[in-house]
Scaffold this motif. Structure first.
Motif, PDB file in Angstrom:
ATOM      1  N   THR A  97      55.719  43.753  43.155  1.00  0.00           N
ATOM      2  CA  THR A  97      55.997  42.604  42.316  1.00  0.00           C
ATOM      3  C   THR A  97      55.685  41.394  43.029  1.00  0.00           C
ATOM      4  O   THR A  97      55.400  40.261  42.006  1.00  0.00           O
ATOM      5  N   ASN A 124      50.961  50.652  35.238  1.00  0.00           N
ATOM      6  CA  ASN A 124      51.564  51.131  34.003  1.00  0.00           C
ATOM      7  C   ASN A 124      51.439  52.630  33.709  1.00  0.00           C
ATOM      8  O   ASN A 124      51.060  53.072  32.764  1.00  0.00           O
ATOM      9  N   HIS A 221      38.474  45.874  36.864  1.00  0.00           N
ATOM     10  CA  HIS A 221      39.917  45.561  36.721  1.00  0.00           C
ATOM     11  C   HIS A 221      40.712  46.991  37.363  1.00  0.00           C
ATOM     12  O   HIS A 221      40.169  48.258  36.821  1.00  0.00           O
ATOM     13  N   HIS A 237      42.146  42.053  39.527  1.00  0.00           N
ATOM     14  CA  HIS A 237      43.037  42.118  38.369  1.00  0.00           C
ATOM     15  C   HIS A 237      42.341  41.323  37.294  1.00  0.00           C
ATOM     16  O   HIS A 237      42.161  40.047  37.625  1.00  0.00           O
ATOM     17  N   GLY A 239      43.528  39.535  34.807  1.00  0.00           N
ATOM     18  CA  GLY A 239      44.720  38.820  34.325  1.00  0.00           C
ATOM     19  C   GLY A 239      45.719  38.417  35.422  1.00  0.00           C
ATOM     20  O   GLY A 239      45.198  37.806  36.550  1.00  0.00           O
ATOM     21  N   ASN A 240      46.830  38.864  35.333  1.00  0.00           N
ATOM     22  CA  ASN A 240      48.196  38.582  36.256  1.00  0.00           C
ATOM     23  C   ASN A 240      48.580  39.882  36.505  1.00  0.00           C
ATOM     24  O   ASN A 240      49.171  40.443  35.538  1.00  0.00           O
ATOM     25  N   THR A 242      51.470  40.419  37.709  1.00  0.00           N
ATOM     26  CA  THR A 242      52.888  40.427  37.474  1.00  0.00           C
ATOM     27  C   THR A 242      53.241  40.856  36.036  1.00  0.00           C
ATOM     28  O   THR A 242      54.229  41.110  35.570  1.00  0.00           O
ATOM     29  N   ASP A 243      51.863  40.958  34.944  1.00  0.00           N
ATOM     30  CA  ASP A 243      52.373  41.384  33.614  1.00  0.00           C
ATOM     31  C   ASP A 243      52.091  42.836  33.457  1.00  0.00           C
ATOM     32  O   ASP A 243      52.582  43.379  32.513  1.00  0.00           O
ATOM     33  N   ASP A 244      51.652  43.620  34.546  1.00  0.00           N
ATOM     34  CA  ASP A 244      51.706  45.053  34.555  1.00  0.00           C
ATOM     35  C   ASP A 244      52.709  45.666  35.471  1.00  0.00           C
ATOM     36  O   ASP A 244      53.197  45.014  36.392  1.00  0.00           O
ATOM     37  N   ASN A 245      52.966  46.763  35.189  1.00  0.00           N
ATOM     38  CA  ASN A 245      54.047  47.484  36.077  1.00  0.00           C
ATOM     39  C   ASN A 245      53.271  48.273  37.079  1.00  0.00           C
ATOM     40  O   ASN A 245      52.694  49.444  36.814  1.00  0.00           O
TER      41      ASN A 245
END
Length: 654
Positions: A97, A124, A221, A237, A239-240, A242-245
């Protein structure tokens, strides 16, 4: 462990409301359980036959269980679950995280508890491979070509990197069935030097390679790299993160059973997240896995050596980077039933080095007494089943989509080799084997017109004593059944449709030519004019000595009746069925059916092919009257029996 009464007891664990400071008596109450795997391991040395260890449903337990104690026939040791909800998880996974951006879509995170190599990274709940150069959509499916090789030095005209990959890995497609990884010693334009070249086989000129496990490969990605020295995970990544698990495995293994660990049952438990083998069974016996789901595996799901009487039923193995069940030396009494195996070895460069790797089920030549029944194998990067040994039954399985990362393999494969070990009592019965893809990227075909080297069933090099009955083999880019110098083989009542060759028989060993091949009552359906029913490649002319071929039904569309290809002492000829049976006395009661299918233009396909991979009959509605290639008519509906199939044509007058 001993309960207050001195009898075997039941002990509860919950990561959500457990407490390791509770007493032995407390832990026998589901309301006051213990908490961790570490607590369990501290007590396993006093475990007793008949004891039960129950994990709370919905909870996750991080750690490696090392079990050396044994139950008995009447009092096995039981690992199960309690409460309401999904199966509990024994896991090696941790969430990541705390990410730091370092620019250019790159992010890093510290993984301090990881003290070994990292193989298993999830975005994810989807497993991701290492970053690579070149990418899959570049060059030859992501492979650069080897132009020259000597002693760990590769030259390639299309290797022109803008960065130095020293310290990374070179992944080499050394032949069709071996993909090896080596650490890079040095790189420069058009050349790479790597270490440990003398520990594995040499590469072949014309085959391919790529680079991985280096930070400079990250440009897509989800690609990642782990620095073992700094214990930092680097990802690309878009994007960010932290938006993914995002999860990683921090454990080499999750479950280890050794030596005297016998009579153990695991039921209603999920086991996941290893960097190496998820489960190791070494010298154990009478181990049962029932309703257990194994996933996210760095090497093999279950790796066994000298293990007896193992049952794996009503369970699953998914997302393994190398293999499913690796049945090693001297294993016997293995039962694999009603289970699913999905997405095994789907990434080149993430499996182990050498032969025998990257297969869903592998058996050594010392394996014996194995039953594989009513399972499904979906998306196998190499062989779904590689069997060997005595008393092997492979029955009523679905094998769908295989050999797309490595090939020269099959849905079901076996090899004997030059020692010609005489195995007995082997059966391949009632299986449905479909969608053999082939893996041509990074390879060089032996012949310019060769089809991909992928087969439905492959008996490789002096295999004997195998019965192949009531199987369905369909949509294979190579061969339906490949007999490579095989003897004493029975092929009965199989349906083979839409394969490059229905049967490919090679017999070029003059000291032990193929014989006693009995092939009867099969249906061989070619769906295009280019497909061949029989390809016979031999060094002797007396083909009648091959065995007994008869009562087979052959179908081929369009006008060319020459459906048998002969290669005798390198002389080639293509003949029809009449010439085949009058010249060699084979297939005298067999028949060839042909049609131009012009009357079937209203169908999505001129041939209706349906199969039933289940234990109950399946009913198919028919719009009109249909006919099979033996001339039998069907209308309104047809019932397909379990683990069987039908092939029908719409009747012309209809």
């Amino acid at each position: 462990m001993t309960s207050a009464t001195g009898k075997s007891g039941t002990y509860y664990f919950s990561s959500s409301n457990g407490d390791d400071n509770r007493s032995l008596k407390d832990a026998q109450n589901p309301e006051t359980p213990w908490k961790t795997i570490q607590k369990l391991n501290s007590l396993l040395n006093i475990i007793r036959p008949g004891d039960s260890i129950l994990f709370k449903n919905g909870d996750q337990f991080h750690g490696t269980i090392l079990l050396i104690k044994s139950g008995t026939v009447k009092s096995p040791i039981y690992f199960g679950s309690f409460g309401i909800g999904d199966n509990p998880k024994l896991t090696g996974l941790r969430n990541v995280t705390k990410w730091k951006s370092i620019g250019q879509n790159l992010f890093e995170a510290q993984i301090p508890e990881l003290d070994s190599s990292l193989n298993t990274v999830l975005f994810n709940d989807k497993i991701h491979p290492l970053g690579r150069y070149p990418n899959l959509n570049e060059y030859d499916g992501g492979y650069l070509t080897i132009n020259a090789y000597k002693d760990g030095h590769i030259e390639s005209s299309n290797f022109k990197p803008s960065q130095n990959f020293t310290g990374g890995e070179i992944v080499i497609r050394k032949n069709n069935w071996i993909i090896d990884r080596h650490k890079i010693r040095a790189t420069k334009t058009n050349s790479i030097d790597y270490i440990d070249y003398d520990k594995e086989i040499a590469p072949m000129i014309g085959y391919g390679f790529f680079i991985q496990n280096h930070p400079s490969t990250l440009d897509k990605h989800g690609e990642w790299y782990f620095d073992r020295n700094s214990k930092k995970l680097l990802i690309y990544h878009s994007g960010n993160p932290t938006d993914d698990n995002i999860k990683v495995s921090t454990l080499s293994e999750v479950l280890i059973l050794q030596n005297t660990a016998n009579y153990i049952i695991f039921e209603n438990i999920n086991i996941e997240g290893s960097n190496k083998n998820l489960i190791t069974l070494n010298g154990t016996s009478n181990i049962t896995f029932n309703n257990c789901n194994l996933a996210y595996i760095g090497q093999n799901a279950i790796n066994t050596v000298s293990t007896k009487n193992i049952e794996f039923s009503n369970s699953s193995i998914k997302y393994s980077l190398n293999g499913g069940l690796f049945l090693g030396y001297n294993d016997s009494g293995i039962k694999i039933k009603n289970s699913s195996f999905e997405n095994i070895f789907n990434f080149a460069g993430m499996g182990k080095n050498g032969e025998m790797q990257s297969q869903v089920i592998y058996m050594s030549e010392k394996t014996s007494n194995v039953l594989i029944i009513e399972n499904e194998f979906i998306n196998s990067g190499y062989n779904a089943i590689n069997f060997s040994g005595d008393n092997i039954t492979i029955k009523n399985n679905l094998i769908d989509t295989f050999c797309f990362v490595k090939d020269d393999g099959a849905g079901i494969y076996t090899y004997t080799g030059p020692l010609k070990t005489p195995f007995v009592n082997r059966e391949i019965i009632g299986n449905i084997i479909i969608n053999g893809i082939g893996a041509v990227s990074g390879t060089k075909p032996y012949g310019v017109t060769d089809l991909p080297y992928v087969e439905g069933i492959y008996l490789d090099t002096f295999v004997t004593e195998v019965d192949i009955e009531n199987n369905t083999i369909a949509n294979i880019k190579g061969k339906g059944i490949f007999l490579n110098n095989a003897n004493e083989i029975k092929i009965f009542n199989n349906i083979i449709i839409n394969t490059g060759y229905s049967i490919y028989l090679r017999s070029d060993d003059l000291e032990d030519y193929s014989k006693n091949i009995v092939m009867k009552k099969n249906q061989f359906i070619a769906t295009s004019e280019s497909q061949i029913h029989y390809y016979i490649r031999t060094n002797f002319k007396e083909l009648s000595k091959l065995g007994e071929f008869d009562e087979n039904a052959l179908f081929k569309p369009l006008s060319n009746p020459k459906t048998i290809f002969l290669e005798i002492n390198k002389n080639r000829d293509q003949i029809n069925l009449l010439t085949w049976n009058t010249t060699f006395g084979l297939d005298k009661k067999s028949a060839l059916t042909q049609t131009d299918n012009s009357h079937s233009s209203n169908l999505k396909s001129p041939i209706l092919f349906e199969y039933n991979p289940s234990i109950t009959p399946k009913s198919i509605s028919l719009l009109g009257t249909f006919i099979d290639i033996m001339g039998n008519k069907f209308s309104e509906k047809i019932e397909i029996q379990p683990y069987s199939s039908i092939v029908l044509l719409k009747e012309k007058n209809n």
